[in-house]
Design a protein around this motif. Sequence first.
Motif, PDB file in Angstrom:
ATOM      1  N   GLY A  54       0.793  -1.226   0.000  1.00 47.49           N
ATOM      2  CA  GLY A  54       0.000   0.000   0.000  1.00 47.49           C
ATOM      3  C   GLY A  54       0.818   1.265   0.000  1.00 47.49           C
ATOM      4  N   GLY A  55       2.023   1.231   0.577  1.00 52.49           N
ATOM      5  CA  GLY A  55       2.886   2.396   0.584  1.00 52.49           C
ATOM      6  C   GLY A  55       2.222   3.628   1.169  1.00 52.49           C
ATOM      7  N   ASN A  56       2.513   4.779   0.610  1.00 51.92           N
ATOM      8  CA  ASN A  56       1.957   6.039   1.112  1.00 51.92           C
ATOM      9  C   ASN A  56       0.467   6.170   0.816  1.00 51.92           C
ATOM     10  N   PHE A  57      -0.011   5.448  -0.179  1.00 53.64           N
ATOM     11  CA  PHE A  57      -1.436   5.513  -0.489  1.00 53.64           C
ATOM     12  C   PHE A  57      -2.273   5.005   0.677  1.00 53.64           C
ATOM     13  N   ALA A  58      -1.723   4.053   1.425  1.00 52.67           N
ATOM     14  CA  ALA A  58      -2.447   3.509   2.577  1.00 52.67           C
ATOM     15  C   ALA A  58      -2.599   4.537   3.692  1.00 52.67           C
ATOM     16  N   LYS A  59      -1.832   5.627   3.619  1.00 53.67           N
ATOM     17  CA  LYS A  59      -1.881   6.647   4.668  1.00 53.67           C
ATOM     18  C   LYS A  59      -2.816   7.796   4.317  1.00 53.67           C
ATOM     19  N   LEU A  60      -3.625   7.599   3.281  1.00 55.97           N
ATOM     20  CA  LEU A  60      -4.632   8.588   2.907  1.00 55.97           C
ATOM     21  C   LEU A  60      -5.996   8.163   3.421  1.00 55.97           C
ATOM     22  N   ASP A  61      -6.862   9.140   3.582  1.00 58.42           N
ATOM     23  CA  ASP A  61      -8.245   8.849   3.954  1.00 58.42           C
ATOM     24  C   ASP A  61      -9.122   8.811   2.710  1.00 58.42           C
ATOM     25  N   ARG A  62      -9.194   9.945   2.014  1.00 57.52           N
ATOM     26  CA  ARG A  62      -9.971  10.030   0.776  1.00 57.52           C
ATOM     27  C   ARG A  62      -9.093  10.605  -0.330  1.00 57.52           C
ATOM     28  N   VAL A  63      -9.425  10.287  -1.568  1.00 55.41           N
ATOM     29  CA  VAL A  63      -8.665  10.783  -2.708  1.00 55.41           C
ATOM     30  C   VAL A  63      -9.483  11.842  -3.435  1.00 55.41           C
ATOM     31  N   TYR A  64      -8.781  12.837  -3.984  1.00 58.70           N
ATOM     32  CA  TYR A  64      -9.479  13.865  -4.752  1.00 58.70           C
ATOM     33  C   TYR A  64      -9.332  13.555  -6.229  1.00 58.70           C
ATOM     34  N   PRO A  65     -10.236  14.006  -7.074  1.00 59.23           N
ATOM     35  CA  PRO A  65     -11.426  14.804  -6.737  1.00 59.23           C
ATOM     36  C   PRO A  65     -12.685  13.967  -6.493  1.00 59.23           C
ATOM     37  N   THR A  66     -12.561  12.622  -6.499  1.00 53.86           N
ATOM     38  CA  THR A  66     -13.760  11.778  -6.392  1.00 53.86           C
ATOM     39  C   THR A  66     -14.223  11.585  -4.960  1.00 53.86           C
ATOM     40  N   GLN A  67     -13.341  11.842  -3.984  1.00 51.10           N
ATOM     41  CA  GLN A  67     -13.637  11.644  -2.561  1.00 51.10           C
ATOM     42  C   GLN A  67     -13.889  10.176  -2.202  1.00 51.10           C
ATOM     43  N   GLU A  68     -13.397   9.242  -3.013  1.00 51.46           N
ATOM     44  CA  GLU A  68     -13.495   7.825  -2.678  1.00 51.46           C
ATOM     45  C   GLU A  68     -12.547   7.496  -1.522  1.00 51.46           C
ATOM     46  N   LYS A  69     -12.908   6.474  -0.766  1.00 54.21           N
ATOM     47  CA  LYS A  69     -12.063   6.034   0.335  1.00 54.21           C
ATOM     48  C   LYS A  69     -10.818   5.346  -0.227  1.00 54.21           C
ATOM     49  N   ALA A  70      -9.652   5.830   0.179  1.00 58.01           N
ATOM     50  CA  ALA A  70      -8.399   5.251  -0.306  1.00 58.01           C
ATOM     51  C   ALA A  70      -8.291   3.776   0.078  1.00 58.01           C
ATOM     52  N   GLY A  71      -8.759   3.443   1.284  1.00 57.46           N
ATOM     53  CA  GLY A  71      -8.686   2.053   1.739  1.00 57.46           C
ATOM     54  C   GLY A  71      -9.479   1.108   0.863  1.00 57.46           C
ATOM     55  N   ASP A  72     -10.647   1.539   0.383  1.00 58.18           N
ATOM     56  CA  ASP A  72     -11.461   0.686  -0.479  1.00 58.18           C
ATOM     57  C   ASP A  72     -10.758   0.437  -1.815  1.00 58.18           C
ATOM     58  N   LEU A  73     -10.181   1.493  -2.372  1.00 59.12           N
ATOM     59  CA  LEU A  73      -9.482   1.345  -3.649  1.00 59.12           C
ATOM     60  C   LEU A  73      -8.269   0.433  -3.505  1.00 59.12           C
ATOM     61  N   LEU A  74      -7.516   0.631  -2.429  1.00 61.06           N
ATOM     62  CA  LEU A  74      -6.314  -0.169  -2.216  1.00 61.06           C
ATOM     63  C   LEU A  74      -6.657  -1.627  -1.954  1.00 61.06           C
ATOM     64  N   ALA A  75      -7.676  -1.865  -1.131  1.00 60.72           N
ATOM     65  CA  ALA A  75      -8.055  -3.242  -0.798  1.00 60.72           C
ATOM     66  C   ALA A  75      -8.480  -4.010  -2.049  1.00 60.72           C
ATOM     67  N   GLY A  76      -9.229  -3.354  -2.934  1.00 61.13           N
ATOM     68  CA  GLY A  76      -9.670  -4.022  -4.154  1.00 61.13           C
ATOM     69  C   GLY A  76      -8.512  -4.359  -5.074  1.00 61.13           C
ATOM     70  N   LEU A  77      -7.593  -3.410  -5.236  1.00 54.91           N
ATOM     71  CA  LEU A  77      -6.445  -3.648  -6.108  1.00 54.91           C
ATOM     72  C   LEU A  77      -5.536  -4.723  -5.534  1.00 54.91           C
ATOM     73  N   ALA A  78      -5.255  -4.655  -4.233  1.00 54.67           N
ATOM     74  CA  ALA A  78      -4.373  -5.642  -3.607  1.00 54.67           C
ATOM     75  C   ALA A  78      -4.972  -7.044  -3.667  1.00 54.67           C
ATOM     76  N   ALA A  79      -6.281  -7.146  -3.481  1.00 58.96           N
ATOM     77  CA  ALA A  79      -6.942  -8.457  -3.549  1.00 58.96           C
ATOM     78  C   ALA A  79      -6.768  -9.075  -4.932  1.00 58.96           C
ATOM     79  N   THR A  80      -6.894  -8.246  -5.974  1.00 59.01           N
ATOM     80  CA  THR A  80      -6.705  -8.735  -7.342  1.00 59.01           C
ATOM     81  C   THR A  80      -5.285  -9.233  -7.552  1.00 59.01           C
ATOM     82  N   VAL A  81      -4.318  -8.474  -7.054  1.00 56.81           N
ATOM     83  CA  VAL A  81      -2.909  -8.851  -7.213  1.00 56.81           C
ATOM     84  C   VAL A  81      -2.604 -10.145  -6.467  1.00 56.81           C
ATOM     85  N   LEU A  82      -3.063 -10.234  -5.222  1.00 64.85           N
ATOM     86  CA  LEU A  82      -2.750 -11.418  -4.414  1.00 64.85           C
ATOM     87  C   LEU A  82      -3.435 -12.676  -4.949  1.00 64.85           C
ATOM     88  N   ALA A  83      -4.554 -12.509  -5.622  1.00 60.32           N
ATOM     89  CA  ALA A  83      -5.284 -13.675  -6.124  1.00 60.32           C
ATOM     90  C   ALA A  83      -4.844 -14.105  -7.518  1.00 60.32           C
TER      91      ALA A  83
END
Length: 642
Positions: free
Chosen positions: A187-216
């Motif tokens: 996750g690196g520094n991205f894991a230390k964010l709360d929301r991303v601009y300009p969409t205001q999506e939760k950084a954790g949700d985006l990271l968890a989805g991407l990491a799950a794809t990579v690990l699987a």
Amino acid sequence: MTAEDSKKKPAGDEKVAVYICHCGGNISDHVDVEALERMAAEMPGVTVSRRNHFMCSDPGQNMIIEDLKAGRADRIVVASCSPALHETTFRRAAQRAGVNPYLYEHANIREQVSWVHHGDGATAKAAALVGAAVAKARALQPLEPIRVEAIRHATVIGGGIAGLKAARDLAIRGVKVALIEKTPFLGGNFAKLDRVYPTQEKAGDLLAGLAATVLAHPSITVITCAEMVASEGYVGDFKLKVKRRPPESAEDIDKLARLKEAGVAKGAFVPFVGILPFDVPQAEETVDLATGAVVLATGFKHYTPPRGMYGYGDNPEVITLPDLIKLMAEDAGGGGTLKVNGRPVKTMAMIRCVGSRQIPGIHEPDEKGNLNEYCSRVCCTATLQADRELREKYPETVIYDFYRDIRAYGRGHEEYYVGASRDGVLFVRFEADAAPAVARTPEGSENPLAITAKDTLLSGQDVEIPVDLVVLAVGMVPSDVSSIVDIMKLPIGADRFLLEVHPKLRPVELATTGILLAGTCQAPMDSTEAAEGATAASVKAATILSRGFVELDPYVATVDANLCTGTGACAETCPHPGCITLTDAANGKGRTAKVNPALCTGCGMCVAVCPNIAIEVNGWTLRQYEAMVDAIVGEPIVAEAE
């Protein structure tokens, strides 16, 4: 080629076509291109001399193709801008005409002439450069690209958002991937964010989805707590040695202990920590990787202000923007005012450009003598995002935003500035040489700190504002990748980020073919740009590896075994380990030098030290150099008036 051969001149039956570019006025405003065209026509071996407003345009390229196909010429010279911009363009034009693409020479009459000279002197210098290029073109020989077998495997170094994205995109394109992460977490520094601009999506949700794809993904092998310690080989066939070790960082050990205590499941996202995909190793182990390409996604670090800068380190009420983002994310309740250390923050100040846009003579360099003169770019919008979230979540907290300039450069970023203004954020503009001063107020004061500055929005009037909290918008600095730089001999820029070949033409490539850049290891950028850079790097790597072989430019050193006496001077001088080796000569004369063309970059350092002229660089032979020098020092050609 012998030393005597190097003295020979072109045979005389070469047909050279010269094409002169106006460059839309960049060249023709200072060089008399009509006169240059006439002078070129009089040069030995020239059978075609033409000019065009833009030689790189389709009409310009078609002019070249038609002349070559018609047999009017068998080699070409283009006099235009830097070859770094359009050398490939003109080689491909020659190739489309059925001519060997290496029977082409370039004369740079923009950067080397029109941008630094004008008048008759500019035209005369342009003629000299064109004459030298024609002389070399007559001595050129057809060359063929070097073919190297390529392993359909890539290694990504770095498990942040860019590394994860690059690994996923490579795997989607059918390339096997090893993802190496130095820490136990993804996750690196991205894991230390709360929301991303300009969409205001939760950084954790985006990271968890991407990491799950990579690990699987079955084509991706993730190796955490790992670091590359050795590398050899070349594009298509790199040999990497990776070591896994138990965590040594006190921060990582503390995080692991807290996760274990909390019973967090493997693979779950933990805010401001990341994702722990596996148990950490208990002992050191070594992993050997054979890989075709390497993608560097080593990320960045937040600038750490030195003690005393704006009161940082001396006052607990002075924090950084990443600290504030974490505080707001952990405060689920909200309310009228933000609370820090149990104290309500009624008034706060944001200070921008901390650790970025530093100016020699105004700002102090760090302990290593470095100044961060670049703009970190993302801090402006990140601060505006925090301004707006604060005003929304804590409407009773008054915010003063101290800035030098605001650079809301991305799509939707300007709306953050407009929104912050409408939300009541108060902006104070200061000059670089008159930065705000933060001081502690006397005991018993309502606010613990006071900030003073000359507000240029108020015609330079002094303002003094009591505040409860000061937030420093810190910039980005490159991660410490000195070990990788030393191992792989990588270039770094003046800003200490990894340096690409060309920001527009080869934006994710390093000078060493097969090593690519993804994300903030090459420059400050936001998460969207980092992800896009990762995709670009993965596409480039997949393209390199997709055919099972790689074609490299043939500008490499070659050895005449009959002249080589095996002194070893070339091998000692070569900056690329393993490129030149000494072997037993086939003619029984003892040792002779042997060049690995896949490692050679054609730098020519070996040529300079060879006592026997036994080694030359294809496309830049001594014979060709001598032809160019003879043309430059010979009688100048004078254009006849029309």
